[in-house]
Design an enzyme around this catalytic site. Sequence first.
Site, PDB file in Angstrom:
ATOM      1  N   PHE A 132       0.789  -1.240   0.073  1.00 44.92           N
ATOM      2  CA  PHE A 132      -0.100  -0.060  -0.076  1.00 44.92           C
ATOM      3  C   PHE A 132       0.817   1.209   0.188  1.00 44.92           C
ATOM      4  CE2 PHE A 132      -4.693   0.452   1.338  1.00 44.92           C
ATOM      5  CZ  PHE A 132      -5.129  -0.846   0.486  1.00 44.92           C
ATOM      6  N   GLN A 167      -8.468  14.200   3.555  1.00 47.37           N
ATOM      7  CA  GLN A 167      -7.911  13.584   2.587  1.00 47.37           C
ATOM      8  C   GLN A 167      -8.599  13.152   1.441  1.00 47.37           C
ATOM      9  OE1 GLN A 167      -6.892   8.832   3.071  1.00 47.37           O
ATOM     10  NE2 GLN A 167      -5.208   9.958   3.418  1.00 47.37           N
ATOM     11  N   HIS A 206      -8.896  10.938  -1.704  1.00 45.99           N
ATOM     12  CA  HIS A 206      -8.223   9.622  -2.406  1.00 45.99           C
ATOM     13  C   HIS A 206      -7.854   9.753  -3.941  1.00 45.99           C
ATOM     14  CE1 HIS A 206      -7.569   5.395  -3.308  1.00 45.99           C
ATOM     15  NE2 HIS A 206      -7.805   5.018  -2.035  1.00 45.99           N
ATOM     16  N   LEU A 208     -15.277   4.520  -4.641  1.00 48.59           N
ATOM     17  CA  LEU A 208     -13.805   4.210  -4.493  1.00 48.59           C
ATOM     18  C   LEU A 208     -13.327   3.144  -5.380  1.00 48.59           C
ATOM     19  CD1 LEU A 208     -11.301   5.128  -2.538  1.00 48.59           C
ATOM     20  CD2 LEU A 208     -11.698   2.978  -1.526  1.00 48.59           C
ATOM     21  N   GLU A 215      -6.958   1.496  -3.257  1.00 47.08           N
ATOM     22  CA  GLU A 215      -5.641   1.661  -3.566  1.00 47.08           C
ATOM     23  C   GLU A 215      -4.807   0.216  -3.617  1.00 47.08           C
ATOM     24  OE1 GLU A 215      -3.757   4.621  -0.948  1.00 47.08           O
ATOM     25  OE2 GLU A 215      -2.297   3.207  -0.216  1.00 47.08           O
ATOM     26  N   ARG A 266      -1.085   9.115  -0.357  1.00 43.57           N
ATOM     27  CA  ARG A 266      -2.276   9.732  -1.022  1.00 43.57           C
ATOM     28  C   ARG A 266      -2.139  11.102  -1.399  1.00 43.57           C
ATOM     29  NH1 ARG A 266      -6.854   6.061   2.034  1.00 43.57           N
ATOM     30  NH2 ARG A 266      -6.434   4.189   1.248  1.00 43.57           N
ATOM     31  N   HIS A 285     -11.939  11.762   0.685  1.00 38.26           N
ATOM     32  CA  HIS A 285     -12.171  10.432   1.242  1.00 38.26           C
ATOM     33  C   HIS A 285     -12.127  10.277   2.677  1.00 38.26           C
ATOM     34  CE1 HIS A 285     -11.690   6.068   1.151  1.00 38.26           C
ATOM     35  NE2 HIS A 285     -10.589   6.143   1.859  1.00 38.26           N
ATOM     36  N   ARG A 333      -3.220  10.469   6.445  1.00 40.55           N
ATOM     37  CA  ARG A 333      -3.258   9.059   6.609  1.00 40.55           C
ATOM     38  C   ARG A 333      -2.447   8.062   5.721  1.00 40.55           C
ATOM     39  NH1 ARG A 333      -7.081   4.792   5.790  1.00 40.55           N
ATOM     40  NH2 ARG A 333      -8.501   5.916   4.735  1.00 40.55           N
TER      41      ARG A 333
HETATM   42  C1  LIG Z   1     -15.174   3.628   0.556  1.00 37.54           C
HETATM   43  C2  LIG Z   1     -14.080   3.623   1.596  1.00 37.54           C
HETATM   44  C3  LIG Z   1     -13.023   2.557   1.425  1.00 37.54           C
HETATM   45  C4  LIG Z   1     -12.292   2.569   2.688  1.00 37.54           C
HETATM   46  N1  LIG Z   1     -11.346   1.456   2.418  1.00 37.54           N
HETATM   47  C5  LIG Z   1     -10.412   1.488   3.510  1.00 37.54           C
HETATM   48  C6  LIG Z   1      -9.391   0.510   3.634  1.00 37.54           C
HETATM   49  O1  LIG Z   1      -9.272  -0.337   2.631  1.00 37.54           O
HETATM   50  N2  LIG Z   1      -8.528   0.479   4.724  1.00 37.54           N
HETATM   51  C7  LIG Z   1      -8.631   1.396   5.696  1.00 37.54           C
HETATM   52  O2  LIG Z   1      -7.973   1.153   6.718  1.00 37.54           O
HETATM   53  N3  LIG Z   1      -9.356   2.366   5.698  1.00 37.54           N
HETATM   54  C8  LIG Z   1     -10.619   2.231   4.644  1.00 37.54           C
HETATM   55  N4  LIG Z   1     -11.414   3.406   4.838  1.00 37.54           N
HETATM   56  C9  LIG Z   1     -11.628   4.071   5.891  1.00 37.54           C
HETATM   57  C10 LIG Z   1     -12.373   3.463   6.891  1.00 37.54           C
HETATM   58  O3  LIG Z   1     -13.220   2.444   6.339  1.00 37.54           O
HETATM   59  C11 LIG Z   1     -13.150   4.252   7.771  1.00 37.54           C
HETATM   60  O4  LIG Z   1     -12.275   5.343   8.421  1.00 37.54           O
HETATM   61  C12 LIG Z   1     -13.570   3.436   8.741  1.00 37.54           C
HETATM   62  O5  LIG Z   1     -14.287   2.295   8.573  1.00 37.54           O
HETATM   63  C13 LIG Z   1     -14.703   4.238   9.973  1.00 37.54           C
HETATM   64  O6  LIG Z   1     -15.249   3.062  10.739  1.00 37.54           O
HETATM   65  P1  LIG Z   1     -16.120   3.820  11.991  1.00 37.54           P
HETATM   66  O7  LIG Z   1     -16.403   2.683  12.916  1.00 37.54           O
HETATM   67  O8  LIG Z   1     -15.258   4.853  12.493  1.00 37.54           O
HETATM   68  O9  LIG Z   1     -17.265   4.660  11.327  1.00 37.54           O
HETATM   69  P2  LIG Z   1     -18.623   4.002  10.560  1.00 37.54           P
HETATM   70  O10 LIG Z   1     -18.089   2.537  10.025  1.00 37.54           O
HETATM   71  O11 LIG Z   1     -18.628   4.957   9.631  1.00 37.54           O
HETATM   72  O12 LIG Z   1     -19.587   3.791  11.412  1.00 37.54           O
HETATM   73  C14 LIG Z   1     -20.298   4.893  11.984  1.00 37.54           C
HETATM   74  C15 LIG Z   1     -21.457   4.389  12.938  1.00 37.54           C
HETATM   75  O13 LIG Z   1     -22.075   5.786  13.457  1.00 37.54           O
HETATM   76  C16 LIG Z   1     -23.380   5.778  13.447  1.00 37.54           C
HETATM   77  N5  LIG Z   1     -23.954   6.828  13.569  1.00 37.54           N
HETATM   78  C17 LIG Z   1     -23.351   8.117  13.068  1.00 37.54           C
HETATM   79  N6  LIG Z   1     -24.112   9.238  13.369  1.00 37.54           N
HETATM   80  C18 LIG Z   1     -25.024   8.874  14.189  1.00 37.54           C
HETATM   81  C19 LIG Z   1     -26.124   9.499  14.899  1.00 37.54           C
HETATM   82  N7  LIG Z   1     -26.193  10.818  15.164  1.00 37.54           N
HETATM   83  N8  LIG Z   1     -26.771   8.594  15.778  1.00 37.54           N
HETATM   84  C20 LIG Z   1     -26.855   7.389  15.558  1.00 37.54           C
HETATM   85  N9  LIG Z   1     -25.760   6.648  14.837  1.00 37.54           N
HETATM   86  C21 LIG Z   1     -25.040   7.482  14.304  1.00 37.54           C
HETATM   87  C22 LIG Z   1     -23.868   5.033  12.002  1.00 37.54           C
HETATM   88  O14 LIG Z   1     -25.092   4.586  12.049  1.00 37.54           O
HETATM   89  C23 LIG Z   1     -22.843   4.058  11.960  1.00 37.54           C
HETATM   90  O15 LIG Z   1     -23.028   2.822  12.659  1.00 37.54           O
HETATM   91  C24 LIG Z   1     -12.273   3.425   3.416  1.00 37.54           C
HETATM   92  C25 LIG Z   1     -13.445   4.422   3.358  1.00 37.54           C
HETATM   93  C26 LIG Z   1     -14.089   4.385   2.371  1.00 37.54           C
HETATM   94  C27 LIG Z   1     -14.982   5.776   2.533  1.00 37.54           C
END
Ligand SMILES: Cc1cc2nc3c(=O)[nH]c(=O)nc-3n(C[C@H](O)[C@H](O)[C@H](O)COP(=O)(O)OP(=O)(O)OC[C@H]3O[C@@H](n4cnc5c(N)ncnc54)[C@H](O)[C@@H]3O)c2cc1C
Length: 566
Positions: free
Chosen positions: A117, A231, A233, A243, A246, A278, A343, A378
């Site tokens: 990566f 960031q 992407h 997306l 990568e 990135r 991203h 990141r």
């Molecule tokens: C398309 C894409 C691909 C990616 N690929 C990678 C990768 O390969 N490797 C890597 O390291 N990172 C990757 N990332 C980044 C990574 O996926 C995210 O940063 C990470 O998954 C975020 O996880 P999280 O648990 O913080 O939030 P999320 O998975 O976004 O979860 C947020 C949660 O909060 C809840 N929520 C939000 N607001 C409220 C509210 N007001 N009330 C109640 N519930 C709420 C939502 O319902 C959800 O359940 C990628 C990001 C994207 C966009």
Amino acid sequence: MFYDVIIVGGGLAGMRAAIAAHDAGAKVGLISKIHPVRSHSGAAQGGINAALANHPQGKDDTPERHAYDTIKGSDFLADQDAVEIMTSAAPGIIFEFEHWGCPFSRFEDGSIAQRPFGGAGFPRTCYGADRTGLYLLHTLFEQVVKRKIDVLYERFVTKLAVKGGRCAGVIVMNLHSGEFQAIGGNAVIFATGGSGRVYSVNTTNAHASTGLGVVIPYWAGVPLEDMEFIQFHPTGLDGSSILMTEGCRGEGGYLINNKGERFMKNYVSEKIMELAPRDITARAMQTEINEGRGFEDRYLHLDLRHLGAKKIMERLPGIREICLNFKSIDPIKDPIPVHPAMHYTMGGIECDKDGMTRVDGFYAAGECACVSVHGANRLGGNSLLDTVVFGARCGRHAADRVKKMSQTVDTDTLDSALKEEKERYQRLCSSSGKENPYTIKNELSQVMMDKFGIFRNETDMKKGLDEIKILKERFNHIRAIPDTGKFNYDFLWVTEIAGNIEAGLCIATGALARAESRGSHFRIDFSKRNDEQWLKHSLFTYAPDAPQLTYKAVTMGKYKPEERKY
Ligand SMILES: Cc1cc2nc3c(=O)[nH]c(=O)nc-3n(C[C@H](O)[C@H](O)[C@H](O)COP(=O)(O)OP(=O)(O)OC[C@H]3O[C@@H](n4cnc5c(N)ncnc54)[C@H](O)[C@@H]3O)c2cc1C
């Protein structure tokens, strides 16, 4: 209703925190506005970093090398102690997922497969084809179900109940019934994900990733950190910005301009090429497009054809599926049209290494938090790792702390917060304003893209900040929302837009103030990094007109800032 630990967010950070808090003996309630397995973590494709040293070219990899790459990648803004915690916990976290049945891809010898990566000295990104996030998310959901943790989904959190610097719980709207409810807790953990939809005209983020999750605590007095670092992407699919992981370049994909050149050789060493970090790759791509070497002045080609059908079908099946469904092209035969797309938000809720914030009993983990392990940029594969490492730490810490406390529900604080939210709802339903909130949102994201994108300058940013302030004022005069009761998505979106505007104000204020270029924040009028004046974190404290901006020191360690060369 009362829980020892309330967790808001059913993504990777929230579920990992819930498991840790439960296993430490706390009664846990997990609240999410969507079903946990629909959380945006499920969209993660490329993989999760850990120095397992399984790859033939990665035998010398160590958590220490991982830490160095992360800190260098962050343009030396990451807190080095937090990075070291993350990289040394990484191998154990992967094995834990393996023992929980996560279907990682494998090498011939049965070990967990790893791919190269960007910005990584060794191939250290563990993956499950190009559906890593989905596999991790379902693995955690099974563990949540196994433990019979209370999952309250389709509950929309709109407010923190805070009094005298202590958090008493949250106010939620039950989307099923339309009723508001106060839920008390001795600890509240926010794991609400990223803020990508502030840039909704061009982002890889789902509609659920709005930024309200960082703004709710900000409104309640919790500072935000490093919000200006956004960031882009390098490879969003032309048109939809979905997306293209990568992992495509990790598997050997090329970036090609309209002259047929692998142009990255003009920006980084020939050894690195498409696997630069990135920030550097996105700037290179935007430069190619701006200087007329793009296609239709808009995109470049991500070429996978030389990888062959077998590798594409085996390692990147999801990418092929997206291309077929959304662009009617087959990457086995056609190059993929791509451009940079917003991203990831490096900044977020200021917290320490256990997720604790300055408000007693309130914690944050995952993309909404700023620990800070990503600094100004990141590295790919480090966010999934951040969510689970700090999710687990945060859940454990919160549970250990509340076990020593009596379960006293602060009814007064909860009741008055509940009353305020009910009154806000009534005001929204009876507004006599004329402004369309969705027009305001579209205008906001256009300002963010145009004025706070990959290349920034003072004149545009000043104009942009003024425009956001006007949008905030216009938002006070939005038209009434219907009082539908059940599933009032108008209420949800209007509340999210208020959060978008506030997050946009923080990003803009921080970016305008930071007179240097560092990681993802690139200013054409201050194109160099300036450690003497700017090796510091930005802190944003809520004030009604504009955020109050202060700064705090970066935690340094053994890695001294040096020029980033790749
Ligand atoms: C398309 C894409 C691909 C990616 N690929 C990678 C990768 O390969 N490797 C890597 O390291 N990172 C990757 N990332 C980044 C990574 O996926 C995210 O940063 C990470 O998954 C975020 O996880 P999280 O648990 O913080 O939030 P999320 O998975 O976004 O979860 C947020 C949660 O909060 C809840 N929520 C939000 N607001 C409220 C509210 N007001 N009330 C109640 N519930 C709420 C939502 O319902 C959800 O359940 C990628 C990001 C994207 C966009």
